[in-house]
Scaffold this motif. Structure first.
Motif, mmCIF file in Angstrom:
data_model
loop_
_atom_site.group_PDB
_atom_site.id
_atom_site.type_symbol
_atom_site.label_atom_id
_atom_site.label_comp_id
_atom_site.label_asym_id
_atom_site.label_seq_id
_atom_site.Cartn_x
_atom_site.Cartn_y
_atom_site.Cartn_z
ATOM 1 N N ALA B 93 -30.779 17.299 89.229
ATOM 2 C CA ALA B 93 -31.845 17.265 88.228
ATOM 3 C C ALA B 93 -31.589 18.361 87.201
ATOM 4 C CB ALA B 93 -33.191 17.470 88.909
ATOM 5 N N LEU B 94 -31.848 18.032 85.941
ATOM 6 C CA LEU B 94 -31.626 18.970 84.846
ATOM 7 C C LEU B 94 -32.942 19.194 84.120
ATOM 8 C CD1 LEU B 94 -28.505 17.185 83.237
ATOM 9 C CD2 LEU B 94 -28.483 18.952 85.007
ATOM 10 N N GLY B 95 -33.171 20.408 83.647
ATOM 11 C CA GLY B 95 -34.403 20.625 82.887
ATOM 12 C C GLY B 95 -34.431 21.983 82.229
ATOM 13 N N LEU B 155 -30.424 23.810 86.754
ATOM 14 C CA LEU B 155 -29.898 22.766 87.639
ATOM 15 C C LEU B 155 -30.597 22.803 88.999
ATOM 16 C CD1 LEU B 155 -26.065 23.458 87.179
ATOM 17 C CD2 LEU B 155 -27.515 21.951 85.835
ATOM 18 N N SER B 156 -30.846 21.657 89.542
ATOM 19 C CA SER B 156 -31.403 21.588 90.887
ATOM 20 C C SER B 156 -30.789 20.417 91.635
ATOM 21 C CB SER B 156 -32.927 21.429 90.820
ATOM 22 O OG SER B 156 -33.490 21.475 92.110
ATOM 23 N N ALA B 333 -34.349 29.617 95.823
ATOM 24 C CA ALA B 333 -34.628 29.299 94.417
ATOM 25 C C ALA B 333 -33.386 28.727 93.746
ATOM 26 C CB ALA B 333 -35.085 30.556 93.696
ATOM 27 N N ASP B 334 -33.582 27.765 92.843
ATOM 28 C CA ASP B 334 -32.452 27.349 92.018
ATOM 29 C C ASP B 334 -32.795 27.638 90.566
ATOM 30 O OD1 ASP B 334 -34.079 25.221 91.246
ATOM 31 O OD2 ASP B 334 -33.216 23.884 92.750
ATOM 32 N N THR B 335 -32.011 27.129 89.641
ATOM 33 C CA THR B 335 -32.188 27.567 88.255
ATOM 34 C C THR B 335 -33.045 26.618 87.425
ATOM 35 O OG1 THR B 335 -30.150 26.461 87.587
ATOM 36 C CG2 THR B 335 -29.973 28.772 88.260
ATOM 37 N N LEU B 336 -33.505 25.546 88.040
ATOM 38 C CA LEU B 336 -34.307 24.592 87.265
ATOM 39 C C LEU B 336 -35.761 25.044 87.223
ATOM 40 C CD1 LEU B 336 -34.642 21.758 85.909
ATOM 41 C CD2 LEU B 336 -35.173 20.897 88.170
#
Lengths: 446, 409
Positions: B93-95, B155-156, B333-336
Motif C-alpha cells: 500500500a502506498l500513501g 510504504l506498507s 511501525a511502517d512509513t505509510l
C-alpha cells in the motif's frame, strides 16, 4: 479455475431425524421407479453391499473417462485432417467432432467434486472463463481496438514471449508443457491456455453476436498456410494441434487414474464405506446445486450475459448442461451408455437409498426426472433452432429466461432430494453450497 | 430475515458454526454459492467473450480474490533468498500524509499488468536491524517501472488476512466496543477509528490491519478496484489504480461498454459479500485448553485479543480481537501514514484461524515477519509492552500452555 472443492466447501452434518423420514414406514414396499429410470426399477429392494457400490463407481469412472478419451481421439483425428488439408469442409468436420466429443466429457463432471484428484486436474481440461486474448486475436472489427494497439497483439500465437507477473515466459515453442505451465504458472494467476474451451475458441473464434443468433465465425482460412487470414496461421495450427493432443493426453491420464493402479481409485478405496459413499453424493450434489444451478445457470440469468454460458463459442451450452444432468443420473443409478452404444450398469447408491427408504428413493427419482425434463426443454428448444442458450439469457426474453429459471429450480429441488438420500444413509457430506448453509432445516422441510 | 431465521442464525452463531451475517437481505444460499464462484473466479482481461468477467487491470495484483485469500484463508508471504516476494497474498500500500496515493503509482504498487503494459514493480523486502538485534522487515520494492516514488510516499506491506468468520466484525455494536475500550487499563486502552465515507459521513472502521474500511462491502469493493483493476459502484473508474501520469494504462481496453456501467455490478458485489459473510468462524483445534486460556488472560493478551465480542443479533463473535487501534510501538511501525492514524497503530489482529496460518507457514503480523506465536509476541511493544513482558516472564510450562492455546485457534 476454481479452488479445489474441499477447501471452501461448507461442511454440514446430515443425519437429521426430520419428520419426513420419521414418517416413512420402514416396511413400505419398493415402488417401481419412474419409467425414465429402468435401471432402478429393475433392482430388488435388497441393498447391495456398500463396498460393491463404491467399487462399481470406480469402475464406472474408469469406463466413463475411457469413453471420453476415445471420443476425444476421434476429435483429434478430425482436427488433424483439418490441419493437414484446411478447407470449409474439413473445418466443419472438426467442429462437428468437437461437439460430438463434448457430451461424453460432460457426463463425467459428477466425478469432479468430492474427488480432489479430479478437481485439481479439471483446471487444465475445462477451466472457465477463458482468457482468449492470451491465445489469439479477438475481434479486429471492434471499434476501440486498433491494429497498432500493442495490447491486442500480445497473445501466444502472435508473440515469442509472454509475461506473467515478474516472470517472462518463452512461448516460441508451443508444447503441452507450455500450455500446462501457462495454466498453472502461478496458481490462479495464470490464464487458461488449454482444454476444451481453448480448442473451442480456436475452432469457432469469438461469438460476436451477443444475444442474437449465431456462434463464433472463425474462417477456415485462419489455418490456411497459403492464404492466411488473421496472421500467424502456422502458429495457430500448431497451437490447435498441441492443445488437442494435450486434452487427449489429459483424458487418458484421468482414465488411468481410475484404472486398477490409479491414484484416484486408490484415494477413494482407501476411505471407509461411509466416507466413500459420501464422495459419490458430494459429486452429484455439488454439480447439481452450486455448479450447474448456481454458477452456470443462475449467474448468467442474473447478468443476462450472452457469454455466461459454458460453451459460448460453439453455442453448445444446451448440450453441455443437458449431459451434465445425464451424468448426474448415470452416477446415481450406476449405469451409462458408451459411445459405441453398449451399456454398463451395477450396484449403485440409488439401490442403497431404495433399500433404506423407498419413499425418499421415489422422491429422488421424481426430482431427477423433473430436472432432466426441464433441461431437455432448453436442449430441444436450442436443437430445433428456435433459440440458443445465449439468446435465452437475453434481458427481456421472458420465455427463454423462464426456461433457464425452471432448470435452476428443478436442479435445486434435485439437490435437496439428494440431500435427503444422504440423510437416510446417515452419511456426512460436503456439498458445495446448499440451503443447509444458512438453514440446516431446509433439507428436512421440502 | 424472519424472526425465526434470525433466531436460528444467532443460535448457530453462538454455537460458532456459522457466521450470523450470512443471510443478506433477499439472497438465498444459491446466491451465496454464486458469490463463492465469483470469489474464486480468475477475472480476465478485456475484451474477452465473457463480458461479465472481463475488465481485469490494466494494472492488477491478482486475478482472483482467492489468489490472495487462498481457500478463504490467509495469504502467505514467502521471501526468496534475494529478498523478493514469491506468489500472491501481500500487497504494497502506498500513501502520503494527506491521504492521497503516490502521484504516479497510486495507492498500490501493482505487480502485474495486462499483456503489453509494464507492471509497476516487484515486491521485495529488506531487514532493518534494531538496536536490540531484532530484524524488522521493511518494504523495498524493485524494478520500479514508472520512475521513482514520490519522496512523501510511505510504504506498507500487508498480508491478506484470513476471512473466515470476519463477517461478524460488522455485527458488533459500536457501543460494545466503546465499552471495551473504556474498561481497558489506561496503558493498553485502544481507540475506535472513524473513517470518512465517500459521501462525507463517518463510520466505524472495522476491516483491514488499520481498520480503514467500515464494511465487507467497502473492503471488497476496494479489493476489486485496487487489487484487480475492476470498477464497482463505489469505485466507478474503469482503469483501477492507474494514475493520470500513467497514460498507456488509462488508455488500455476495459470492460465498460456504455456510459455509467461498472465492471463489477452491484448484483455481483453483494453476492461476493454474502459469500464472505457466510464463512463460518474457524474452530479451535484439539480439545479445550483451559490452562492456556487462563494464562492468555492472565498475561493480558485477552485485554486486546478479546475471545468473544457480542453481535447485534445476540450471538458472539469468537475472533479474538477488540477491533480497536492500539499503538504497538516503533518496532512494528511502517512509513505509510494514513490521516488520523499513527504509523505504529494497528487494529488488534483477530487470532481466530491462526492454526491454519501456522500450518501453512504464511508468516504472522501485518507483514508476515514473525514465524511463530512467540516471535509475534516479541514484536508487541507500546501498549502491548506489558503483555509482552508478562509473556516473557512466564515459566516454561505456562508459556508452553499459552503458545499451544494461541496456536490452536
Amino acid at each position: 479455475m476454481r479452488a479445489p472443492f474441499a477447501a471452501a466447501a461448507i461442511a454440514f452434518a446430515v443425519g437429521l431425524s426430520g419428520p419426513a423420514f420419521a414418517q416413512a414406514p420402514a416396511s413400505a414396499p419398493a415402488k417401481p421407479a419412474a419409467s425414465a429410470q429402468p435401471a432402478a426399477s429393475a433392482k430388488p429392494a435388497a441393498a447391495p453391499k456398500a463396498r460393491d457400490v463404491v467399487l462399481h463407481y470406480a469402475n464406472q469412472a474408469q469406463a466413463m473417462y475411457t469413453n471420453s478419451y476415445q471420443a476425444a481421439v476421434a476429435m483429434q483425428t478430425a482436427i488433424n485432417a483439418f490441419l493437414a488439408a484446411p478447407s470449409a469442409e474439413t473445418h466443419q468436420a472438426a467442429k462437428a467432432a468437437w461437439k460430438k466429443a463434448r457430451d461424453p466429457y460432460q457426463i463425467t463432471e459428477g466425478f469432479r467434486f468430492g474427488n480432489s484428484i479430479v478437481d485439481e486436474w479439471e483446471g487444465n481440461v475445462n477451466a472457465w472463463p477463458l482468457d482468449e486474448g492470451l491465445i489469439d486475436y479477438l475481434d479486429k472489427s471492434r471499434p476501440q481496438s486498433s491494429d497498432e494497439n500493442p495490447l491486442y497483439a500480445a497473445n501466444v500465437i502472435a508473440s515469442k514471449t509472454i509475461r506473467i507477473g515478474k516472470k517472462t515466459v518463452d512461448v516460441s515453442k508451443i508444447t503441452p508443457q507450455l500450455l500446462h505451465q501457462l495454466n498453472s504458472a502461478a496458481g490462479v494467476e495464470a490464464n487458461v491456455a488449454s482444454g476444451w474451451h481453448a480448442i473451442e475458441f480456436l475452432l469457432w473464434g469469438k461469438d460476436l453476436h451477443g444475444t442474437e443468433r449465431g456462434a463464433g465465425e472463425r474462417p477456415w482460412t485462419d489455418y490456411d498456410l497459403k492464404a492466411c487470414t488473421g496472421g500467424n496461421c502456422d502458429r495457430r495450427a500448431q497451437y490447435l494441434k498441441v492443445a488437442t493432443d494435450t486434452l487427449v493426453a489429459d483424458l487418458k491420464e484421468m482414465a488411468d487414474d481410475w484404472g486398477p493402479k490409479g491414484s484416484a481409485r486408490a484415494a477413494l478405496l482407501k476411505k471407509k464405506d461411509k466416507a466413500a459413499l459420501a464422495v459419490i453424493f458430494t459429486g452429484i450434489g455439488s454439480l447439481s446445486y452450486g455448479e450447474l444451478a448456481g454458477e452456470r445457470m443462475k449467474l448468467g440469468l442474473l447478468l443476462h450475459d450472452p457469454e455466461e454460458e459454458q460453451d459460448c463459442f460453439s453455442d453448445n451450452t444446451h448440450n453441455s448442461h443437458y449431459y451434465d444432468e445425464v451424468g448426474i443420473q448415470d452416477i446415481y443409478y450406476g449405469r451409462f451408455t458408451k459411445i459405441d452404444g453398449s451399456t454398463m450398469s451395477g450396484p449403485s447408491v440409488a439401490d442403497l437409498v431404495r433399500a433404506a427408504d423407498p419413499k425418499v428413493a421415489d422422491e429422488i427419482d421424481a426430482k431427477m426426472a423433473a430436472a432432466l425434463a426441464a433441461i431437455k426443454v432448453i436442449k430441444d428448444t436450442a436443437d430445433s433452432g428456435e433459440m440458443f442458450y445465449d439468446m435465452m439469457l437475453a434481458e427481456g426474453n421472458a420465455k427463454g429466461n423462464q426456461m433457464i429459471q425452471n432448470g435452476v429450480d428443478a436442479l435445486v429441488a434435485q439437490a435437496h432430494a439428494i440431500e435427503r438420500g444422504v440423510a437416510v444413509l446417515k452419511l456426512q457430506i460436503k456439498v458445495e453450497g446448499s440451503d443447509s448453509l444458512d438453514n440446516p432445516d431446509a433439507a428436512k422441510k421440502k | 430475515m424472519s424472526g425465526a431465521r434470525a433466531a436460528l442464525g444467532a443460535g448457530l452463531a453462538a454455537a460458532g458454526l456459522i457466521a450470523a451475517g450470512s443471510a443478506v437481505a433477499g439472497l438465498d444460499a444459491l446466491d451465496v454459492q454464486i458469490g463463492k464462484a465469483l470469489f474464486d473466479r480468475a477475472w480476465v482481461v478485456a475484451p474477452a467473450s465473457t463480458k461479465a468477467d472481463d475488465g481485469l487491470g490494466p494494472l492488477f495484483d491478482a486475478r482472483a480474490c482467492a489468489s490472495c485469500h487462498p481457500r478463504d484463508g490467509r495469504g502467505s508471504i514467502h521471501v526468496e533468498a534475494d529478498g523478493t516476494l514469491e506468489g500472491r497474498g501481500a500487497v504494497l500500500a502506498l500513501g502520503r500524509p494527506d491521504g492521497s496515493g503516490d502521484p504516479v503509482y497510486g495507492r498500490r504498487l501493482q505487480i502485474d499488468a495486462v499483456q503489453g503494459l509494464t507492471p509497476e514493480g516487484v515486491l521485495a523486502v529488506e531487514e532493518r536491524v534494531l538496536p536490540d538485534g531484532r530484524k524488522a522487515r521493511v518494504a523495498a520494492p524493485r524494478h520500479l517501472a514508472y520512475g521513482p516514488l514520490d519522496p512523501a510516499t510511505g510504504l506498507s506491506l500487508r498480508a491478506a488476512p484470513d476471512l473466515r468468520g470476519r463477517g461478524l466484525l460488522e455485527e458488533v455494536p459500536e457501543a460494545a466496543l466503546a465499552a471495551i475500550a473504556a474498561a481497558q487499563p489506561e496503558a493498553v486502552r485502544g481507540r475506535l477509528r472513524h473513517v470518512t465515507l465517500p459521501d462525507g459521513t463517518k463510520a466505524l472502521g472495522r476491516y483491514g490491519w488499520k481498520a480503514s474500511q467500515p464494511s465487507l462491502e467497502a473492503q471488497s469493493s476496494e479489493a476489486f478496484f485496487l487489487d484487480m483493476g475492476l470498477s464497482t459502484p463505489l469505485h466507478p473508474e474503469p482503469w483501477g489504480d492507474c494514475t493520470a501520469a500513467q497514460e498507456a494504462c488509462r488508455a488500455a481496453p476495459h470492460g465498460i461498454e456504455a456510459e455509467g456501467q461498472v465492471e463489477i455490478a452491484q448484483s455481483l458485489l453483494v453476492r461476493v459479500v454474502a459469500y464472505v459473510a457466510s464463512l463460518p468462524v474457524p474452530q479451535p483445534e484439539g480439545s479445550a485448553n483451559r490452562k492456556g486460556a487462563a494464562v492468555f488472560a492472565a498475561a493480558g493478551c485477552a485485554q486486546c485479543h478479546q475471545p468473544a465480542l457480542p453481535t447485534a443479533s445476540g450471538g458472539t463473535a469468537r475472533l479474538f480481537t477488540d477491533l480497536l487501534l492500539h499503538d504497538l510501538g516503533p518496532g512494528l511501525a511502517d512509513t505509510l501514514s494514513e490521516p488520523g492514524v499513527a504509523a505504529g497503530e494497528w487494529r488488534t489482529a483477530p487470532l481466530a484461524g491462526i492454526s491454519d496460518a501456522l500450518k501453512r507457514k504464511t508468516g504472522l503480523l501485518h507483514d508476515g515477519r514473525a514465524q511463530s506465536v512467540a516471535e509475534a509476541v516479541g514484536w508487541h511493544g507500546g501498549q502491548a509492552d506489558g503483555a509482552r513482558r508478562a509473556f516473557q516472564a512466564l515459566n516454561a510450562a505456562d508459556r508452553a500452555a499459552l503458545v499451544a492455546y494461541v496456536s490452536s485457534l
